[in-house]
Design an enzyme around this catalytic site. Structure first.
Site, short mmCIF file in Angstrom:
data_model
loop_
_atom_site.label_atom_id
_atom_site.label_comp_id
_atom_site.label_asym_id
_atom_site.label_seq_id
_atom_site.Cartn_x
_atom_site.Cartn_y
_atom_site.Cartn_z
N HIS A 23 -61.89 92.49 109.03
CA HIS A 23 -62.73 92.84 110.17
C HIS A 23 -63.78 91.75 110.31
CE1 HIS A 23 -61.63 97.40 110.38
NE2 HIS A 23 -60.86 96.65 111.15
N ASP B 173 -66.83 91.25 111.08
CA ASP B 173 -68.19 91.25 110.54
C ASP B 173 -68.22 90.95 109.05
OD1 ASP B 173 -66.90 93.82 110.46
OD2 ASP B 173 -68.78 94.74 109.82
N HIS B 174 -67.03 90.74 108.45
CA HIS B 174 -66.97 90.42 107.03
C HIS B 174 -66.45 89.00 106.77
CE1 HIS B 174 -67.82 94.52 105.43
NE2 HIS B 174 -67.48 94.82 106.67
N HIS C 128 -59.50 102.07 104.30
CA HIS C 128 -60.06 101.65 105.58
C HIS C 128 -58.92 101.47 106.58
CE1 HIS C 128 -63.37 100.51 108.01
NE2 HIS C 128 -63.10 99.22 108.08
N HIS D 105 -74.44 98.24 105.16
CA HIS D 105 -73.48 98.34 106.26
C HIS D 105 -73.88 99.46 107.22
CE1 HIS D 105 -69.49 98.62 108.29
NE2 HIS D 105 -69.44 97.33 107.98
N HIS E 58 -62.01 92.20 103.54
CA HIS E 58 -60.99 92.54 104.53
C HIS E 58 -61.22 91.74 105.80
CE1 HIS E 58 -64.34 95.14 105.65
NE2 HIS E 58 -63.75 95.50 106.76
#
Length: 301
Positions: free
Chosen positions: A62, A64-65, A140, A268, A60
C-alpha cells in the site's frame, strides 16, 4: 536499540502526520521500516544521513508504506553510495523498483540485495552477528508482514580490577564468552562467573503494520521490549476496522497485554481524527503502558 518515529499517519495525507516510516538503530547500524512518501526528508530532519542505512524493510505494497522508496534509493545513488543495501519486502516490490529505475534512465551505483518476504509463516529474513530480523504474517487486504528485530544478548563484562596485572587479552576474551580459564603456568582456575558480570540482555522490537486484530501474533511477539502496533480507529469504528482489516486502539492494547510486552506504541492514525485522546484512553483501559507515536520522537529499548 532505539526506535524513532518518522510517520504516524495512514493512507490519506495529513499535515503533521506523515506516512508510515520508522528508524531502528541497533548499536551503530540503522534499519528503516517502511518508507512512506518523503521519508528521506524525515531522515534529514532527524539529522540521520540516509547513507547510514544498511537495511530497509517494507511491510506491504500500500502506497503509504513504500511510495518514498524509489526517491530514497535514487538519492543514495546520487550521493555516490558504494556500499550494498539490503531491501526486504514483498516479491513484487523489486519489480516496481526496477521499473521505476529503468524508465527514469537511471542506474544505482550500489548493489541492491533483495530479500522477498512471504506472509504464510514466521521467517528469518536477515541474520547478522549481533541482531536478526524475522518477518511474520499479518491480516490485511493485500499480503502484509510484521517484523521482529532481536538484538542478541551482549557478551559478559570483564571485572578488570579483580584480574591480575597483565592478564592475557586472549584469556579475557574467553571469560567474556562465559568460559573458565586455566593459567598454564600455575594451574590456577579463573572462573568466568567470578570475573565477569552478565552483558546487556536480549532486546526485542516488534512491528505490526496494517493488520486486523490477530491473536495469533501473541506467541510470536511475546515479551517484546517494545511493540509498535497500528491503531487506525477507535472503538466506535470497530466495524469499519473489521471491514478494512485494520485495528482499533483497544485491540492493539489487547495484543500488547496478552503478549506481556513492556511498552506499546500506537500509530497509523486515520485522518478523520483531529484529536487522538480517545485512542490513548481506550488503549490504557486495557494496557497501561501505552503511548501515542509522536513524529520525530525516539524510544529507547
Amino acid at each position: 536499540m532505539k526506535f524513532t518515529v518518522l510517520g504516524t499517519g495512514s493512507a490519506t495525507p495529513q499535515l503533521g502526520k506523515h506516512p508510515s516510516a520508522f528508524l531502528v538503530q541497533i548499536d551503530n547500524e540503522y534499519v528503516l521500516i517502511d518508507c512512506g512518501e518523503a521519508t528521506q526528508y524525515r531522515l534529514l530532519e532527524q539529522k540521520i544521513k540516509p547513507n547510514k542505512l544498511k537495511t530497509i524493510c517494507i511491510s506491504h505494497l500500500h502506497g503509504d508504506h513504500y511510495f518514498g522508496l524509489a526517491g530514497l534509493l535514487s538519492s543514495l545513488s546520487l550521493s555516490q553510495r558504494k556500499e550494498p543495501l539490503t531491501l526486504i519486502g514483498p516479491p513484487d516490490l523489486i519489480k516496481i523498483i526496477e521499473l521505476q529505475i529503468e524508465n527514469s534512465n537511471n542506474k544505482l551505483n550500489y548493489e541492491l540485495i533483495f530479500v522477498p518476504t512471504q506472509n504464510k509463516e514466521v521467517e528469518l529474513v536477515l541474520d547478522k552477528t549481533f541482531f536478526k530480523i524475522e518477518s511474520f504474517p499479518l491480516i490485511h487486504r493485500i499480503p502484509t508482514t510484521g517484523f521482529l528485530i532481536s538484538r542478541a544478548e551482549g557478551k559478559r563484562h570483564i571485572l578488570a580490577d579483580k584480574l591480575p596485572e597483565n592478564f592475557p587479552v586472549h584469556f579475557m576474551g574467553m571469560l567474556k564468552e562465559g568460559l573458565d580459564v586455566e593459567d598454564p603456568m600455575t594451574g590456577e582456575i579463573f572462573k568466568s562467573s567470578d570475573y565477569t558480570i552478565p552483558g546487556t540482555p536480549e532486546k526485542k522490537l516488534a512491528y505490526c503494520s496494517d493488520t486486523a486484530y490477530k491473536p495469533d501474533l501473541i506467541p510470536i511477539i511475546e515479551g517484546a521490549n517494545l511493540l509498535y502496533h497500528e491503531a487506525t480507529f477507535t472503538d466506535e469504528l470497530k466495524s469499519r476496522a473489521e471491514m478494512t482489516q485494520h485495528s482499533t486502539a483497544s485491540q492493539a492494547a489487547e495484543i500488547a497485554k496478552c503478549a506481556a510486552v513492556k511498552k506499546l506504541v500506537l500509530g497509523h492514525f486515520s485522518s478523520r481524527y483531529k484529536n487522538l485522546d480517545q485512542h490513548l484512553i481506550e488503549a490504557k483501559s486495557v494496557f497501561q503502558n501505552a503511548v501515542l507515536a509522536e513524529e520525530g520522537k525516539t524510544y529507547s529499548i
